[in-house]
Design an enzyme around this catalytic site. Structure first.
Site, PDB file in Angstrom:
ATOM      1  N   THR A 210     -28.894 -14.428  -0.049  1.00  0.00           N
ATOM      2  CA  THR A 210     -29.858 -15.530  -0.022  1.00  0.00           C
ATOM      3  C   THR A 210     -29.777 -16.280  -1.344  1.00  0.00           C
ATOM      4  O   THR A 210     -29.480 -15.692  -2.389  1.00  0.00           O
ATOM      5  CB  THR A 210     -31.302 -15.068   0.293  1.00  0.00           C
ATOM      6  OG1 THR A 210     -32.092 -16.206   0.637  1.00  0.00           O
ATOM      7  CG2 THR A 210     -31.954 -14.321  -0.851  1.00  0.00           C
TER       8      THR A 210
ATOM      9  N   CYS B  17     -39.901 -17.219  -5.121  1.00  0.00           N
ATOM     10  CA  CYS B  17     -39.698 -16.387  -3.924  1.00  0.00           C
ATOM     11  C   CYS B  17     -39.102 -15.041  -4.328  1.00  0.00           C
ATOM     12  O   CYS B  17     -38.517 -14.900  -5.395  1.00  0.00           O
ATOM     13  CB  CYS B  17     -38.743 -17.075  -2.951  1.00  0.00           C
ATOM     14  SG  CYS B  17     -39.358 -18.626  -2.264  1.00  0.00           S
TER      15      CYS B  17
ATOM     16  N   HIS C 180     -36.360 -13.301   2.688  1.00  0.00           N
ATOM     17  CA  HIS C 180     -36.582 -14.282   1.620  1.00  0.00           C
ATOM     18  C   HIS C 180     -38.050 -14.695   1.723  1.00  0.00           C
ATOM     19  O   HIS C 180     -38.409 -15.541   2.527  1.00  0.00           O
ATOM     20  CB  HIS C 180     -35.654 -15.479   1.833  1.00  0.00           C
ATOM     21  CG  HIS C 180     -35.693 -16.490   0.728  1.00  0.00           C
ATOM     22  ND1 HIS C 180     -34.546 -16.998   0.173  1.00  0.00           N
ATOM     23  CD2 HIS C 180     -36.721 -17.107   0.089  1.00  0.00           C
ATOM     24  CE1 HIS C 180     -34.886 -17.896  -0.760  1.00  0.00           C
ATOM     25  NE2 HIS C 180     -36.196 -17.968  -0.823  1.00  0.00           N
TER      26      HIS C 180
END
Length: 165
Positions: free
Chosen positions: A25, A31, A48
């Protein structure tokens, strides 16, 4: 020699892979990238996570992958459904940076990165999944890639520094 397939996980998504496929990712700022894996089965799932709590959702159907309080358990279930053994699951984390500076008057609401990390850890603890490595906090964005064959999480920061945990 055959190229290794890479599965990409987008923002507020989760996916599971089995070796030799790796999972990646990009764009982890505040995040958190959560990896739950069973090294004996060479399989892993990645989420994620954008925000700490699904209570922040504005009506409608909640995207489980978007929120730490729902993503961790949902990811755990996906990994088990793919053949992972609950007692053998481990986790690695990266992300949760404080990307911008805010005045002290904005308080806890602007600590999204730290709150994401705290909630992910709370959920993993509740599910009895140990966090065996992490690279969290700081002020840099990250791209992560997990290899379920080796159990290594490669982390590339915005400055192009690469670290493996």
């Amino acid at each position: 020699m055959r190229a290794i397939e890479t599965v990409k996980v987008g923002i507020a998504e989760m996916k599971v892979v089995v070796a030799p496929t790796v999972i990646r990712t990009c764009g982890l700022g505040s995040c958190v990238g959560v990896v739950i894996y069973d090294s004996g089965k060479a399989l892993a799932g990645m989420a994620h996570v954008m925000l700490p709590h699904s209570s922040m959702a504005r009506g409608g159907v909640v995207n489980e992958a978007k929120y730490a309080d729902t993503a961790v358990e949902a990811l755990c279930k996906l990994v088990i459904a793919a053949g992972g053994r609950k007692a053998m699951l481990k986790a690695k984390l990266a992300g949760g940076a404080q990307m911008f500076s805010f005045s002290s008057t904005s308080g806890d609401m602007m600590r999204i990165g730290a709150r994401n990390v705290e909630e992910v850890k709370r959920q993993l603890e509740r599910l009895h999944i140990p966090v065996v490595a992490e690279d969290v906090g700081g002020h840099s964005g990250r791209t992560i890639e997990f290899n379920p064959q080796t159990g290594m999480l490669s982390i590339r920061t915005a400055s192009q520094e690469i670290k493996e945990i």
